[in-house]
Design an enzyme around this catalytic site. Structure first.
Site, PDB file in Angstrom:
ATOM      1  N   SER A 305      65.148  31.922  73.919  1.00 46.69           N
ATOM      2  CA  SER A 305      65.742  31.102  74.963  1.00 46.69           C
ATOM      3  C   SER A 305      65.170  29.687  74.888  1.00 46.69           C
ATOM      4  CB  SER A 305      65.516  31.754  76.330  1.00 46.69           C
ATOM      5  OG  SER A 305      66.321  31.157  77.309  1.00 46.69           O
ATOM      6  N   ASP A 390      76.125  36.651  76.213  1.00 46.02           N
ATOM      7  CA  ASP A 390      75.075  35.848  76.840  1.00 46.02           C
ATOM      8  C   ASP A 390      75.678  34.856  77.823  1.00 46.02           C
ATOM      9  OD1 ASP A 390      72.801  34.301  77.439  1.00 46.02           O
ATOM     10  OD2 ASP A 390      71.974  34.634  75.436  1.00 46.02           O
ATOM     11  N   HIS A 419      71.636  37.916  77.482  1.00 50.02           N
ATOM     12  CA  HIS A 419      70.353  37.208  77.431  1.00 50.02           C
ATOM     13  C   HIS A 419      69.222  38.240  77.518  1.00 50.02           C
ATOM     14  CE1 HIS A 419      68.724  33.223  77.165  1.00 50.02           C
ATOM     15  NE2 HIS A 419      67.832  33.486  78.100  1.00 50.02           N
TER      16      HIS A 419
END
Length: 439
Positions: A305, A390, A419
């Site tokens: 991320s 995501d 995610h």
């Protein structure tokens, strides 16, 4: 592109999930538990990948404990990811199943089907995302003419600052195989970088891994597992605060002084929050290569991320990094929303953020910090992994980066993931890194 069908990956049980959540949380590679009501939405092709203009059927299944169950208010939406609905309506289930037909996309991108259903007064959501020639997605962000000069100047300023490293042994966390240290050292702007260093015991020379963090404000514990495999690991925070404070300190900072930090000083490329962060990653490399236990040659960076973004940025700016591993990198093609498509986290040009940050100076600043532009100059071999579902780092933004990378690259796509990751993704990343580092 290596794409793996959802059917090819074994589901986690709860205990495995918990273990992986603990093991990967510092990298923002969180595992998502199953929902009480399971809503599966899957494109009809096994790899979820289509040609432009090709129609797609989304196959829906609503179950509890593997069996159909009565639910209320079932409805669906089909849209390009993060955009307005193109097709929507109520959905009738037959034995917990339904099929939704949708026209294909006219340009490379991702078409998402979301299904909502209610049981016992609580609404649940499931989604599936079809990819349309993702290898052809191109970024929207522009490359500043002085991009490399800007960062070369920043690195030159950093090099003038003495490191003044402090290394504190933590015996209560050390083991028979690994020493644990709390460390900090100087960065630009009279700030410091704080982290946890784990070093294998044995008196040998070892490869090193820099672990860069996902978004948020939190403590850090270090990575004893990778150190146990024979690598020095430095796990850093990015906010210039110690990493061993009480949890309520980080909670208060997250909701107070550091709330919205990705937008701090966005009007000025020299003052923007991430300048100190990006250069702090370079300073962390300075620290690692200064260690007497380092083998002097094999150095990698890893994160997910925000950490995926920092992995690419650090490798692009510092040739001492020989390998990188990045999961769903954030800060990628952030101007997508200004071009009628999804942009990357932190979604600066959408929702309430749009009215505060959609001005020329902010757009100019982000050109110096968008991961796409670092991908354009990247020369480091890399391993990448993500999924099509995501919501936080939309896959359009991920491919905007990936398609610009000319360096050797490998991508492990598990379409159904969002995610979050399966343990197979983390294991493959680690195995790839150790195979490279120990050559």
């Amino acid at each position: 592109m290596s794409t793996y069908s959802p059917q090819s990956v074994k589901k986690l049980n709860f205990l495995g999930l918990l273990a992986l959540l603990i093991g990967f949380s510092q990298l923002s590679l969180a595992q998502i538990p199953k929902q009480y009501l399971e809503i599966s939405v899957s494109p009809d092709k096994s790899d979820w990948v289509y040609q432009i203009g090709e129609e797609v059927e989304f196959i829906v299944s609503v179950t509890q404990s593997g069996r159909p169950i009565a639910v209320e208010n079932v409805r669906y939406f089909v849209k390009e990811e993060k955009m307005q609905s193109l097709q929507e309506g109520p959905l009738s289930l037959k034995e917990g199943k339904a099929t939704i037909s949708a026209a294909g996309m006219k340009a490379p991108g991702f078409l998402r089907c979301e299904v909502f259903a209610t049981i016992d007064g609580k609404e649940y959501r499931g989604m599936g995302t079809a990819a349309f020639e993702p290898e052809k997605i191109q970024p929207t962000v522009k490359m500043p003419e002085d991009f490399e000069a800007f960062w070369n100047a920043g690195k030159a300023d950093l090099a003038k600052i003495p490191m003044e490293a402090k290394i504190i042994h933590v015996p209560e966390r050390s083991t028979d195989a690994v020493d644990v240290y709390h460390v900090n050292f100087r960065n630009i702007g009279n700030s410091r970088v704080y982290g946890v260093l784990t070093v294998p015991k044995g008196g040998e020379k070892y490869p090193a891994i820099l672990q860069v963090p996902g978004a948020g404000i939190r403590p850090y514990l270090g990575d004893l597992a990778k150190a146990g495999r024979g690598a020095i690991v430095l796990q850093i925070g990015i906010h210039g605060i110690p990493i061993d404070l009480p949890q309520n300190t980080y909670t208060n900072l997250a909701s107070g002084a550091l709330s919205g930090y990705p937008m701090f000083n966005i009007q000025d490329k020299d003052l923007y929050y991430y300048k100190r962060v990006y250069l702090g990653c370079i300073r962390a490399v300075d620290f690692l290569v200064s260690l007497p236990e380092y083998d002097g040659q094999n150095l990698a960076v890893q994160g997910g991320s925000q950490g995926g973004a920092l992995s690419i940025v650090t490798a692009a700016l510092d040739s001492r990094i020989k390998y990188l591993s990045a999961f769903y990198p954030a800060l990628s093609d952030m101007t997508g929303y200004l071009n009628d498509r999804a942009g990357g986290w932190p979604h600066i040009f959408t929702g309430n953020n749009l009215k505060y940050h959609n001005f020329p100076k902010a757009i100019e600043t982000l050109g110096y910090y968008d991961v796409v532009n670092f991908a354009r100059i990247l020369k480091t071999p890399g391993f990448y992994s993500w999924g099509f579902n995501d919501d936080t780092c939309p896959p359009t933004s991920l491919y905007s980066v990936y398609n610009q990378i000319k360096a050797p690259k490998e991508v492990f796509v598990i379409p159904e993931t969002g995610h979050w990751t399966y343990p197979e993704q983390g294991a493959r990343s680690d195995n790839w890194l150790f195979e490279k580092l120990k050559k």
